[in-house]
Structures are given as structure tokens and as C-alpha cells.
Design an enzyme around this catalytic site. Structure first.
Site: not given
Lengths: 313, 313
Positions: A16-17, A210, A212, A243, A252
Site C-alpha cells: 500500500r504505502d 510508522h 519514513h 509520502c 519508508n
């Protein structure tokens, strides 16, 4: 010195991310192979996609199919991201184990990305909770608080506002809350400070960090968070993603590097690192030409690294 | 939660540990410019080179000239690496502020790299101490214990052996001792554990940690070390270098990323990060084609990062 959790979950969010900011369209059959291999390597929580309109994110249009496959794997916690009630209804229909609703603690980032204020997202979570309960569904609702350490648009984000949003999400019926450094602004002292306070607000319901790796601090931030007792972290294989609104973003936290750090610390993750590295190599072939991250794949495991006999067979 | 030091020194070792494993020959005038710019950016400890035979490391043949220049900068602590008494005599003659003698806690690595056992290095440190005292010199002697977390040749290195070597170096007359993860095997829990014990052995005389970023853990390791009270770390601009004997090595802790992490933690380093990034860009041009590391140079400082007014003028 603070102790560390004995067990930690690495929640794989690469599908997903990771994929949402990658140009190469990954076919559904490869995603299914990824999920299957990650499961075989010991991963037990995977965010398989996002229930957003397919026209907005064609890369993630096969999310329902992926949930259906992932649900066939015993003991796998299958999560999806949803932006709103409509997405949540699809997640509930799909019988996903968990749906994550992102909230941006930065008012400006929230308006730019979600077209809602943080409080409007909280209200949507209340509607999602009502829908989930009305459906008699067991799907857990997680409120994920992003831009918790600052924002590329608004700049500073007050810690008090992050904690207020967290309490509001819980009050609105979120079963779980988590904190994300969406744009890679966090450093480990800030993480330790905010995560300690978040634990006071939400206790065991605060369950995931979470990070990055925009400025190289993802793993230092995980380490700082571990000291506060948080025992679940999002990460992506090969560190893909981050992002798309964060300029110069360098991905990430990488799942394989994180798995190594935790194993080296004596923390149990259930992950077979050589198997995860083999999957990384496969995904790297599928995503040829895309920017990947991480260090372990290149350096390899240390000579002193003990692979449990059962895994090494 | 443990507190952090209020002030931390980043000792720039790019001109030695960085350049020694880089092919591009950097002219002396560029090294002098590097030292001058690093000083102007607020760096106050620099390892400028190594007194080894020029035929072994032609890149570092100008070390005496660099010490002479660096000594003209008020308040700069000028250090050099020396492999033996002969090198130490040159360091003492040059009036370097500190000479670092590397000792490898891995017996096999020690024999392969230094052609001496650890105890033979300890004996050499005793001779160096006698020579320093006989010369009436003020040059400090640092015993740097490498491969402290394991070794690519021997594999496991016992913590007890690292601590034994540390005590032996102090007994032999070393003024300072430090610990290096020469091959990038360290993780933050191991760092915390060993550094706590090392502080008990050497107190304030244990004063520096040296981490390679081979598996992406250099900054997490620094964070763990900070919690034990250690307040000095080696790093290299653009993360250049790392042990040439460590396959797949991905460099040292990067000075600029470390400076950012510390500043974000509210720890004073005296470093003007934008000035350091400008120097990094210059060094990157000089070393075109070489592998560089680090993340901050690409991502830039966060919008929320406060540059002190005096530095921003």
C-alpha cells in the site's frame, strides 16, 4: 535503562504505502506472490491495499482481490487503508481484519490531502464505527495520526494537537491508534517524548509507529519508540514508498533492515530474514528502475548472525 | 528514561577513515580547504590523516602538512591515526593534539590488519606513552578498540575481550579509549550494553564511539550510545569510507546526518548544518564518481528546523 518488548510485529505496508507512490504497475499475480512469500517468511500482518476509488490510485484497484487471497492464509492479520466511510464499507464487506483511517494532525496537510479537517476525519471515524457495529463486523478500526512530527506544508505541528486527535479518535470509537511521521521530520528524542505521552493517552490501544527514512532516522526512531514499549511498526520491503508529498523522500523504514535490527537486539519477530531478503530480490526485479532503499540486502547478514536451526534447514 | 548529554562532539574523520578507502587522490590544497571549511562550519575536532608509510597509503602522505595547517586554527583539536611507535613519534613531532592507536579486539583481524596481536598493540602503546612523556609532549594518546562487535574474519568477538583490551590500554598509559564497530556488525542493544560496561571500566576516559553504517544502523547506534552518556562520535562527511575489509560496506556515520539528528534532539554540537551541507556539496564535486552516503543532503532540512539567528545571518 528501559527494557525492550520481547516480541515485535513488523507490519508490511509495502503493497500500500510502497506501491502507491511507484509508477510501475505491479500485476495482481505478483502482489499475491508477494503476500504469499511474506507470509512464508513469517510476516503475520500485512496491509494489502487501500479502498480508494480506482481512478485515483489504479495501482491499488485490486485491493478486494488481495484481501480475499490474504484471508486464506491462517493467522494473517489483513489490513487495508480507507479514506472514508465508503472505503470502510468495502473493507467491512471484504472482511479485512483491520481498516486504517488516516488523519493528518497538520490542519493544512489534512485539507490538502484528505479535503477534510482533522475533526471531520474524527466524525467520519464515528460513522465508520457505527457502520462496523451495525454490520456485526469484527473488522478493527485504527486511527492513524499522520504528520505527527511536522509537515512540509504547515511546518510545525503541536504535540498537544496530536494527542488531542488521538483522544478524539478513541472517543469516536477507534479500537486502535497509531502515529506516523508522514514527511520524515521525526528524530529519536521527539519520538521518545511523543510516544511516551501517547502511551499515557491510549495505553495498549496505541499500538503502531510508522516512520519514513527521509533523513536517515527511521531505525533510530524505531529504537527510541521501542524504549517506550511500542511493539508494532510499519515498514516496507526495500523501503519503497514514503509520502509522495515529501520532496526528496528516501522511503519508508525498510522491513528487512528493521527485521535485522530487531533480531540483533534479541527481539522476536517471527521473520526468517534470509527468506525476506530473497523476497526483496524478487520484488526488486519486478520493480526494476524504481528507487529502492535499505542496506542489509547489499551487506548481507553478519557472519555472527545466528539463523535459528529450524529456519536454516 | 535516561537523559542525553547536553553537548556532543562530532569528530570529523573523513580526511582519514574516509579518504583512505577512496581511489580519487585528493590534492593537499583541497584537504586544507576542507579542514578550513569544516572549522568555519563549527567543527572543532578533526582527524586530519594518518602517520603511516606513504607507500602504504599515498592518499594520506601529506598528513604532516595538514597537521601544521590545522594547528593554526584556534581551538581546533587536531588528531591523527598512528599504527605504531614510529608513527607516534611523527605525531608527537608534529605537535598533534591527539594520536589514535588502533587495536583490533578480534585476534584474527588484528593479525591480518596490524600484523600484531592485541597485546602486542598494548605493549606498543606503553612504548608510545614512554616516548610521549620523554619528549615532554602534550599529545594525548587514544587507544581505539576496533572490531568490538564482531569481525568479518574471526566472527564473534567476546565482550569480555573488548573490556580486557580497554583496561590493558589504560594500564599501558592510554589517556583515552574508544570503541569502533569496524565492520558494521553492531546493533543498538549491543551498543548500549557494551558502552555501559565500558563506561564502568574507563569512566570519562572512554570518550568516543565510531560506527559504520554498513547495515543502516549507525545513527540508531549513536542514539543508544548517547543514552549511556558518551558524548563524542566519529563521523565522515557524506559518510565516505568505512573499512575496506568489510564487504558491501556502506560507509561511516555521515557527519551531516548525525549533526541533524543531534540538533533535532536539542543537543549542542556547535555545527552550522547549512554550512556543513555546503562543504559536503564541495567535497562531492571533488570526489565525483565515488560512492557517497547520507540522506540529509537530498531531503534538506525540515521546514520546522530552527537555524540559530547568528548562523543564519
Amino acid at each position: 535503562m528501559p527494557s525492550f518488548p520481547t516480541n515485535v510485529v513488523i507490519r508490511e505496508v509495502g503493497l500500500r504505502d510502497g506501491l502507491q507512490s511507484i509508477q510501475t504497475m505491479l500485476p495482481t499475480k505478483h502482489k499475491i506472490e508477494w503476500i504469499g512469500d511474506a507470509y512464508a517468511a513469517g510476516q503475520r500482518e500485512i496491509e494489502v491495499g487501500s479502498f480508494v476509488p480506482a481512478r485515483l490510485l489504479p495501482q491499488l484497484a485490486d485491493t478486494a482481490e488481495l484481501v480475499a487471497y490474504a484471508k486464506t492464509l491462517p493467522g494473517l492479520v489483513v489490513s487495508v487503508l480507507v479514506p472514508n466511510l465508503k472505503g470502510a464499507e468495502r473493507a467491512i464487506d471484504s472482511e479485512a481484519d483491520l481498516l486504517l483511517v488516516p488523519l493528518s494532525a497538520s490542519h493544512e496537510h489534512s485539507l490538502a490531502n484528505l479535503r477534510k479537517t482533522p475533526d471531520e476525519v474524527v466524525a467520519e471515524v464515528a460513522r465508520i464505527r457505527a457502520a462496523r457495529d451495525a454490520a456485526g463486523s469484527k473488522t478493527l478500526i485504527e486511527g492513524g495520526i499522520g504528520t505527527a512530527f511536522g509537515c512540509t506544508i504547515q511546518g510545525r505541528v503541536d504535540q498537544a494537537e496530536v494527542l488531542r486527535c488521538m483522544q478524539a479518535l478513541l472517543d469516536a470509537g477507534a479500537d486502535r491508534v497509531s502515529i506516523a511521521d508522514t514527511v520524515g521530520y521525526a528524530g529519536p528524542a521527539a519520538v521518545r517524548d511523543l510516544f511516551e505521552k501517547a502511551r499515557k493517552v491510549a495505553g495498549e490501544r496505541f499500538w503502531c509507529g510508522h516512520f519514513h527514512d527521509t533523513r536517515g532516522l527511521a531505525l533510530a526512531n524505531v529504537y527510541a519508540a521501542l524504549e517506550t514499549g511500542v511493539a508494532r511498526f510499519d515498514a516496507t520491503l526495500a523501503g519503497i514508498g514514503g509520502c509522495p508529498h515529501a520532496p526528496g523522500a528516501s522511503g519508508n523504514a525498510s522491513s528487512e533492515d528493521l527485521a535485522f535490527m530487531l533480531a540483533d537486539m534479541g527481539i522476536e519477530t517471527g521473520i526468517d530474514i534470509p527468506a525476506l531478503l530473497a523476497l526483496r530480490a524478487k520484488v526488486a526485479r519486478w520493480l526494476e528502475g524504481e528507487t529502492l532503499h535499505g542496506a542489509l540486502w547489499l551487506a548481507g547478514l553478519p557472519k555472527t548472525f545466528a539463523v535459528p536451526a529450524a529456519l536454516n534447514a
